[in-house]
Motif scaffolding. Sequence first.
Motif, mmCIF file in Angstrom:
data_model
loop_
_atom_site.group_PDB
_atom_site.id
_atom_site.type_symbol
_atom_site.label_atom_id
_atom_site.label_comp_id
_atom_site.label_asym_id
_atom_site.label_seq_id
_atom_site.Cartn_x
_atom_site.Cartn_y
_atom_site.Cartn_z
ATOM 1 N N GLU A 1 6.936 0.140 5.710
ATOM 2 C CA GLU A 1 6.199 -1.075 6.102
ATOM 3 C C GLU A 1 6.019 -1.172 7.606
ATOM 4 O O GLU A 1 5.083 -1.801 8.092
ATOM 5 N N SER B 1 -1.159 9.414 2.809
ATOM 6 C CA SER B 1 -0.567 9.639 1.483
ATOM 7 C C SER B 1 0.948 9.505 1.520
ATOM 8 O O SER B 1 1.549 8.907 0.624
ATOM 9 N N GLN C 1 1.802 5.845 1.817
ATOM 10 C CA GLN C 1 1.476 5.120 0.586
ATOM 11 C C GLN C 1 2.450 5.458 -0.537
ATOM 12 O O GLN C 1 2.833 4.570 -1.308
ATOM 13 N N LEU C 2 2.865 6.710 -0.625
ATOM 14 C CA LEU C 2 3.863 7.081 -1.638
ATOM 15 C C LEU C 2 5.141 6.279 -1.455
ATOM 16 O O LEU C 2 5.711 5.768 -2.425
ATOM 17 N N HIS C 3 5.591 6.161 -0.228
ATOM 18 C CA HIS C 3 6.830 5.415 0.037
ATOM 19 C C HIS C 3 6.628 3.911 -0.102
ATOM 20 O O HIS C 3 7.532 3.207 -0.558
ATOM 21 N N LEU C 4 5.464 3.424 0.261
ATOM 22 C CA LEU C 4 5.197 1.996 0.097
ATOM 23 C C LEU C 4 5.146 1.604 -1.368
ATOM 24 O O LEU C 4 5.569 0.514 -1.746
ATOM 25 N N ASN C 5 4.642 2.511 -2.193
ATOM 26 C CA ASN C 5 4.526 2.234 -3.616
ATOM 27 C C ASN C 5 5.782 2.564 -4.385
ATOM 28 O O ASN C 5 5.820 2.426 -5.603
ATOM 29 N N GLY C 6 6.808 3.067 -3.681
ATOM 30 C CA GLY C 6 8.060 3.405 -4.346
ATOM 31 C C GLY C 6 7.989 4.667 -5.174
ATOM 32 O O GLY C 6 8.841 4.930 -5.998
ATOM 33 N N ASN C 7 6.966 5.470 -4.935
ATOM 34 C CA ASN C 7 6.773 6.720 -5.668
ATOM 35 C C ASN C 7 7.464 7.837 -4.929
ATOM 36 O O ASN C 7 6.828 8.725 -4.368
#
Length: 133
Positions: free
Chosen positions: A100, A119, A122-128
């Motif tokens: 964040e 990417s 976004q992967l870490h923001l989405n918890g993926n």
Amino acid sequence: MDKVDHDGRNPISWACGHGHESALRVLLKYGAKGFDDGDVDGWTPLAWAIQRDGPGIIEALIAHGVNDLEKGARTVLSWAVEYGYSSVVRVLLRESAKPESAVDRILLEQVMGRYDLVSELQLHLNGNLDVAV
């Protein structure tokens, strides 16, 4: 080994700022102090390592106890994203930097065509987080 120069930089700071990972590891092994001290401009060894694109240096500092990745007006992750250092970004995210803290950089990185960084964030923001780092 613990002396500082007129800019408030110590041997650890200089090793990080010049990308000398092996020298840093020797300094840390033999107890050099100041691995989290800022210089006269507020730059810590971690900040110098980020600026130098030194993922191994960052790992060594974190393993030695540097853990405040969210310090300052802008986080080290935000700087690493702006510099475009994807290997550093991956290390910081793996070591618990908060994605964040670099959200403000996503649009800029998209414009710059740095979809690898976008990417990763976004992967870490989405918890993926099951993606190989």
